[in-house]
Design a protein around this motif. Sequence first.
Motif, short mmCIF file in Angstrom:
data_model
loop_
_atom_site.label_atom_id
_atom_site.label_comp_id
_atom_site.label_asym_id
_atom_site.label_seq_id
_atom_site.Cartn_x
_atom_site.Cartn_y
_atom_site.Cartn_z
N THR A 90 -4.04 0.13 -3.48
CA THR A 90 -2.94 0.62 -2.65
C THR A 90 -3.51 1.62 -1.65
O THR A 90 -4.70 1.93 -1.66
CB THR A 90 -1.86 1.31 -3.51
OG1 THR A 90 -2.46 2.42 -4.20
CG2 THR A 90 -1.26 0.35 -4.53
N ARG A 92 -3.91 3.16 2.45
CA ARG A 92 -3.93 2.82 3.87
C ARG A 92 -5.37 2.74 4.34
O ARG A 92 -6.22 3.52 3.93
CB ARG A 92 -3.18 3.89 4.66
CG ARG A 92 -3.22 3.71 6.17
CD ARG A 92 -2.51 4.86 6.87
NE ARG A 92 -3.24 6.12 6.72
CZ ARG A 92 -2.97 7.22 7.40
NH1 ARG A 92 -1.96 7.25 8.24
NH2 ARG A 92 -3.67 8.33 7.19
N ARG A 94 -7.35 2.50 8.09
CA ARG A 94 -7.24 2.50 9.55
C ARG A 94 -8.55 2.00 10.14
O ARG A 94 -9.59 2.62 9.97
CB ARG A 94 -6.93 3.91 10.05
CG ARG A 94 -5.63 4.49 9.47
CD ARG A 94 -5.54 5.98 9.71
NE ARG A 94 -6.64 6.68 9.04
CZ ARG A 94 -6.92 7.98 9.21
NH1 ARG A 94 -6.19 8.70 10.04
NH2 ARG A 94 -7.92 8.54 8.57
N GLY A 114 -7.05 -8.81 2.69
CA GLY A 114 -5.59 -8.88 2.61
C GLY A 114 -5.12 -9.67 1.40
O GLY A 114 -4.12 -9.31 0.77
N HIS A 119 -1.35 -4.86 -1.23
CA HIS A 119 -0.53 -3.66 -1.15
C HIS A 119 -1.20 -2.53 -0.36
O HIS A 119 -0.64 -1.43 -0.27
CB HIS A 119 -0.17 -3.17 -2.56
CG HIS A 119 0.60 -4.17 -3.36
ND1 HIS A 119 1.88 -4.55 -3.03
CD2 HIS A 119 0.25 -4.91 -4.45
CE1 HIS A 119 2.30 -5.47 -3.90
NE2 HIS A 119 1.33 -5.70 -4.76
N ARG A 121 -1.99 -0.97 3.11
CA ARG A 121 -1.44 -1.06 4.46
C ARG A 121 -2.58 -0.97 5.48
O ARG A 121 -3.26 0.05 5.60
CB ARG A 121 -0.44 0.08 4.70
CG ARG A 121 0.28 -0.03 6.05
CD ARG A 121 1.42 0.96 6.16
NE ARG A 121 0.97 2.31 6.43
CZ ARG A 121 0.90 3.29 5.53
NH1 ARG A 121 1.25 3.06 4.28
NH2 ARG A 121 0.51 4.50 5.87
N GLU A 123 -3.91 -0.65 9.17
CA GLU A 123 -3.56 -0.21 10.52
C GLU A 123 -4.73 -0.59 11.42
O GLU A 123 -5.81 0.01 11.35
CB GLU A 123 -3.30 1.29 10.55
CG GLU A 123 -2.09 1.70 9.72
CD GLU A 123 -1.79 3.19 9.81
OE1 GLU A 123 -2.47 3.88 10.61
OE2 GLU A 123 -0.90 3.65 9.09
N THR A 283 -9.83 3.14 -1.26
CA THR A 283 -9.45 2.04 -0.36
C THR A 283 -10.61 1.68 0.55
O THR A 283 -10.90 0.49 0.76
CB THR A 283 -8.22 2.44 0.47
OG1 THR A 283 -7.16 2.85 -0.41
CG2 THR A 283 -7.73 1.27 1.31
#
Length: 320
Positions: A90, A92, A94, A114, A119, A121, A123, A283
């Motif tokens: 999980t 984020r 970028r 992906g 889950h 995100r 960017e 992540t």
Amino acid sequence: MEARHLRYALALAEHGHFGRAAQALGIAQPPLSKQIADLERETGARLFDRTRQGVFPTAAGEAFLARARRALQEMTAATVDAGRAARGETGRLRLGFVASALLDPLPDVLGRFGRERPHVRLELHEMASSRSATALVAGELDVAVTLGPPRGAGAEHLASVPIGHDHLIAAVSSAHPYAGQASVSLKQLRHQPLIVAAGEDEPAVTAGLHALLGEDAAALDGATVARDVHTIIGLAACGVGVGLGPSRMLSVPRPGIRFCEVTPRTALPDLVLSFAEQDRSPTLGAFLDTVRRNCPDVGAALDRRLNHTRVPQPGSRNAP
């Protein structure tokens, strides 16, 4: 009050008997009775009626049990969420990237990431190398894919590894005199209107072209400036001039365009993946592991760069 107190109360409500509840919990009856009594003292309310027919929640007990169930569910969810976050499942990420990275290797890397981390995100920001390097140093990005390694203030705190190699090719309209040629020489390029990337955006590429053209580098001053490889190809197809760009342009054939090798063969700056050396984000670790598995030819270089600064992520190929 601890989680075990909530479990004890719920077990007693379910079984309606101290002995059966204690047996289900794997404890003796006296400690259970004491814990329930302590709980009632702490809440300031009688939670259970003790009768000959069994033990039953009072109105206060029903209210307490409803909250206790939700609290234990939340605690379980918190444990699950913490584990997923620690594994990089999980959060984020970028990512800033040059357009040519969308030709290769980002489609496969991002597709796999992906699928494996649905889950997280993502960017995604398409931007020139100079801008993404600045954003990475400023902490506005987690990862940058640039042409050549980031330079300037703060770049010494970044970890960088090449993930792709390119050489210079030319793109021309199918109606152009060079369209039937397998290659074009520097001498031929010197007399053609050129289409190139913006110097301020891709300084490493521009410096290479200046070095290649030597005394004829002034031809670049009148060149048409394109934002990315897709625009270079599009303008060349329109007959604006000869587009100069990376060999990964060969992966996007389109009607009305022909590609020619440039002789002598000229290497362009590597496609480089960079991130903050001290970033310990799970992540980011998961994304780097995807890069490692999807691009085996750069995996060893990435491992060497990371071994002295990072701990392998749980479930990664390098985890103990």
